[in-house]
Design a protein around this motif. Sequence first.
Motif, mmCIF file in Angstrom:
data_model
loop_
_atom_site.group_PDB
_atom_site.id
_atom_site.type_symbol
_atom_site.label_atom_id
_atom_site.label_comp_id
_atom_site.label_asym_id
_atom_site.label_seq_id
_atom_site.Cartn_x
_atom_site.Cartn_y
_atom_site.Cartn_z
ATOM 1 N N ILE A 163 0.832 -1.205 0.000
ATOM 2 C CA ILE A 163 0.000 0.000 0.000
ATOM 3 C C ILE A 163 0.866 1.253 0.000
ATOM 4 O O ILE A 163 0.516 2.269 -0.586
ATOM 5 N N THR A 164 2.045 1.155 0.623
ATOM 6 C CA THR A 164 2.934 2.312 0.639
ATOM 7 C C THR A 164 3.636 2.491 -0.703
ATOM 8 O O THR A 164 3.801 3.607 -1.182
ATOM 9 N N LEU A 165 4.066 1.377 -1.326
ATOM 10 C CA LEU A 165 4.844 1.491 -2.558
ATOM 11 C C LEU A 165 3.989 1.770 -3.788
ATOM 12 O O LEU A 165 4.385 2.518 -4.671
ATOM 13 N N TYR A 166 2.803 1.166 -3.819
ATOM 14 C CA TYR A 166 2.015 1.212 -5.047
ATOM 15 C C TYR A 166 1.732 2.630 -5.552
ATOM 16 O O TYR A 166 1.911 2.917 -6.731
ATOM 17 N N PRO A 167 1.255 3.548 -4.686
ATOM 18 C CA PRO A 167 0.854 4.851 -5.251
ATOM 19 C C PRO A 167 2.028 5.730 -5.663
ATOM 20 O O PRO A 167 1.819 6.742 -6.315
ATOM 21 N N ILE A 168 3.266 5.366 -5.322
ATOM 22 C CA ILE A 168 4.401 6.226 -5.659
ATOM 23 C C ILE A 168 4.750 6.061 -7.133
ATOM 24 O O ILE A 168 5.040 4.962 -7.579
ATOM 25 N N PRO A 169 4.713 7.149 -7.922
ATOM 26 C CA PRO A 169 5.053 7.021 -9.341
ATOM 27 C C PRO A 169 6.501 6.564 -9.485
ATOM 28 O O PRO A 169 7.338 6.854 -8.636
ATOM 29 N N TYR A 170 6.767 5.843 -10.587
ATOM 30 C CA TYR A 170 8.084 5.234 -10.717
ATOM 31 C C TYR A 170 9.217 6.245 -10.758
ATOM 32 O O TYR A 170 10.320 5.966 -10.332
ATOM 33 N N TYR A 171 8.931 7.458 -11.253
ATOM 34 C CA TYR A 171 10.035 8.418 -11.343
ATOM 35 C C TYR A 171 10.346 9.044 -9.989
ATOM 36 O O TYR A 171 11.468 9.465 -9.738
ATOM 37 N N ILE A 172 9.332 9.114 -9.114
ATOM 38 C CA ILE A 172 9.620 9.560 -7.747
ATOM 39 C C ILE A 172 10.431 8.465 -7.049
ATOM 40 O O ILE A 172 11.404 8.733 -6.337
ATOM 41 N N MET A 173 10.023 7.204 -7.308
ATOM 42 C CA MET A 173 10.785 6.082 -6.780
ATOM 43 C C MET A 173 12.223 6.150 -7.295
ATOM 44 O O MET A 173 13.176 5.905 -6.544
#
Lengths: 347, 292, 334
Positions: A163-173
């Motif tokens: 739930i924490t990782l999913y909403p983070i866009p890949y470029y922010i990641m």
Amino acid sequence: MPNREKPSMVKGLKQLLKYIATRTAAYLATIFTGVTLTYIVVKAMPVDAVENILFNIISVTAVYDPASIELLRRNLYEILGMGGSPVESYLIFIRRVFTFDFGPSIIAYPTPASEIVFNRLPWTVGLLLTSTLTVWVTGNLLGVIAGYFRDRRFAKVLESVAITLYPIPYYIMALILIFLFAYLLRIFPLGGGISIIPEKLNLEVILNILWHSILPAASLILPGALGWSFLSSRTLTMQTLAEDYTRYAEARGLPRSHILKRYILRNILLPQTTVLALSLGGIFGGALLTEIVFTYPGVGQIAYRAIFSGDVYTLMAVLFLSIIGTATGTYLLDLLYPLIDPRVRYR
Amino acid sequence: MGTVTESLRRMGKLLITLYMGNLKFRIGFTILSILVILGFAVSPFSPTNTRSWYIVPRDRPPSYEYPLGTSSMGRDILWELCASIRNSLTIAFVTAMIASHIGLFLGFIAGIRGGVIDRILMFITDTFIIIPGLPLLMVVTTVLKRYLTIPTLGMLISIVSWPWPSRQVRSMVLSLRERTFIHTAKLSGMGTFRVIVQELMPYVLGWHLINFTNTILFSIGTESGLAILGLSILDDNTLGVMIYWALNWGYALFRGIWWWLAAPVATLVLVFISFYLVSIGMTEFMHPIARR
Amino acid sequence: MIVEGLKAGYKLQTIGSSEEVGVYVDAVSGVSFTLYRNEVFGIAGESGCGKSTLIKAVYGYYEPSLVLRGGSARIYGAKGEEFDTTRMDRGLLEKRVWWKHMSYIPQSSMNVLNPTMRIRDHFAEILRIHVGMKKGEAYQEARKYLEEVGLPVDALSAFPHQLSGGMRQRVVIALAILLEPSLILADEPSSALDVINQKVALTLLREKQEALKNTLVIVSHDMGVHGVLTHRMAIMYAGKIVEIGRTADIFWKPLHPYTKALIESLPRLGDKSKRVGLSGSPPDLKKPPDGCRFHPRCPYAMLICSRAEPSLREIKEGHYTACWLYSEAVGEPR
């Protein structure tokens, strides 16, 4: 009686052909409309490619004669197929699309746009194919396990992480990963695709490429594997566990491993192939932002440069590839899915 | 009018029930409320203009005077961050207002009318789905660079945000249409429009709220993506624009001014997680199977 | 099979309130009965009387909210092996008892077959897992078996959704009889079907029972099913058995006032008089009434009925009832 009497076979075949025909027509029509719409938008770009090239030529060769500049300009318009009315240049563009020749590029004039794109394609496809497949396999596997043992502690931990990782866009990641692993810990490079000059393909070259692609891949895999495909297959697993057929299989005394394999995995992987097909269709578009953030030499990088230099042809080549990929993914899925999943029939 | 106030009342009640009954929603909603307060109630009290350069000492790490430090542009990061939250949320709200309602409207029409209208609408939707969204937006923002403001950027992002809500609402309506109560309503002589409003709305409204939330997420993500590429409103404050300047102009990481980059990135992560928690909180409430 | 003092019910948690309030639904409250080989035994009663819960508890399939509170259920295999299903854990039941000695036919057949598996694989997996057959052998066996039970062989390669509801129910029945268990528990095996398919399904069940000479338990709210099919039957009311006896005795000489009301409400050929139903509704099993659970609705209720619970007593040979009216002497109610 099973619905397999002879008269309905003929009817079924007719229906199937009609289904394929309408789907094919819709497929071609969406591509055509999509490409045309994109073309119109791209053509409206304010950056004029001819002026760009002229500027480059003038600054290099120091030609100041206005007449020869004007001649050069007219020649360039002609070579690039940019003269004439908008309708004319649109028709030229369409003709070119059919031959897969999008005209000369401007960012690397006179190399053909399609050649530039095809040279960069292995980088993008390599990165995205690996990460898409990894995401799909690990995400589904973890999702099924977490759904099946939903009351265990590790399943709940996995869910919170997802739930924490999913909403983070890949470029922010990507930014977070760069900060942690390239800046703080300094284990991986800040960017680029390769940092040695490849004379021939050997182990050293391959390892170097892998070393450069780990962070970009991780930025795509983390939000994906522990995100979407994990969460959706977990939910599907819980739904399937609650189904009458799974519970009746338990009541028949079938062992857990058998139920997990034949009843749960089978019923879940079928809908999940939909997602796989769609994301595989999307890999030609590239992960534009990942490529920019990591200065990775893929197709997205090219599209970015093309936009800023008004390189209509190269940009259209990239976008065309991406449109074809997505549309084909959906199209093949629509045709093949009823074959894979017995619950769905051609309509 | 009656149905509008009725819908609003229903939504209010739904929010209260959700807040009381769902932990994920409660966490998400709380973080979100803090962000909204920072953006809209706190940011107007900024002592300095957050868009001017070199008004405070540069490159100061977090301290008592500057809780989040200062940037190489000579801005107080705390106040710049508050203004950025406000602008990013506004852009996202504009997108969600436009895109999710277009989606609701088209999805409804397609689902209810079916036949040729459905096919035409879905053809248009599918066409927009296959066009790669980010490159298209990049081109559009380059074309319209002069006209970019906070609300117009929100409008532009909605061009690529409506197809998914539209498909979602359509399939929702299609499955609802099969249920018997709609047939009953049709048989009892209610017109199509009244069937929609009275029978389907209450069910679709919840999903519409979820679509709305997801569109906000999508819009904030897209804006920050565009900003990283230098295609957002670079002379204003948004979370993405902060990242752009820190990365491309300030080389924050190379020069060790990590707080400049950390503040917008961490805030973005909080924004994404809180909206997502709100969204799944609502989904679980609407669709109990996910709750178990 | 011998069931003694079986108690089971549902533990429910009220959703929405912060404190967890456990509510217990007393669905099966101390039930005892004995079944014999080669008989068809019926369990009848209104919906919600606990009859489905009773056979789930006997079978040993406990869903999360269903709990066992006491008693025993001993079943016997064809060679006399004894298993107490209330004392065995799930793994042991799966390995030793289920499908080999005892099988279960669920209420609705609509969704109990795996939609992504062909019918033949449903038969084959049981033969492979419970009997240890090889795949090819199992397919052959399945084909032979399907012919035997009168199902069209081309149904074997079909997927469940390609079959009609009646066919699917017959497949489920055939699955339950596949390993020739000594006890078959059928929960409303025909209630979801139309009249013709109902008859086909019930005939299949009875024919197989006659051939196997095993025990078949049929749970149904439909007294017609019991009249046609069962040898003996039990009437359940609010979690308790109020009467057990030969089906003919129950139909023609019912003892318990509830049974009487049930029988009287049945339509009879040529009888045009209006049916008088029972007044009132069955009690809430979250807080069942004291004494006899039927007394609030009973037209013959006496003082004792609300104070003490009557036990099941043999009134005539093989005919038991739990009612204070028959406590002293056998006779008609006053």
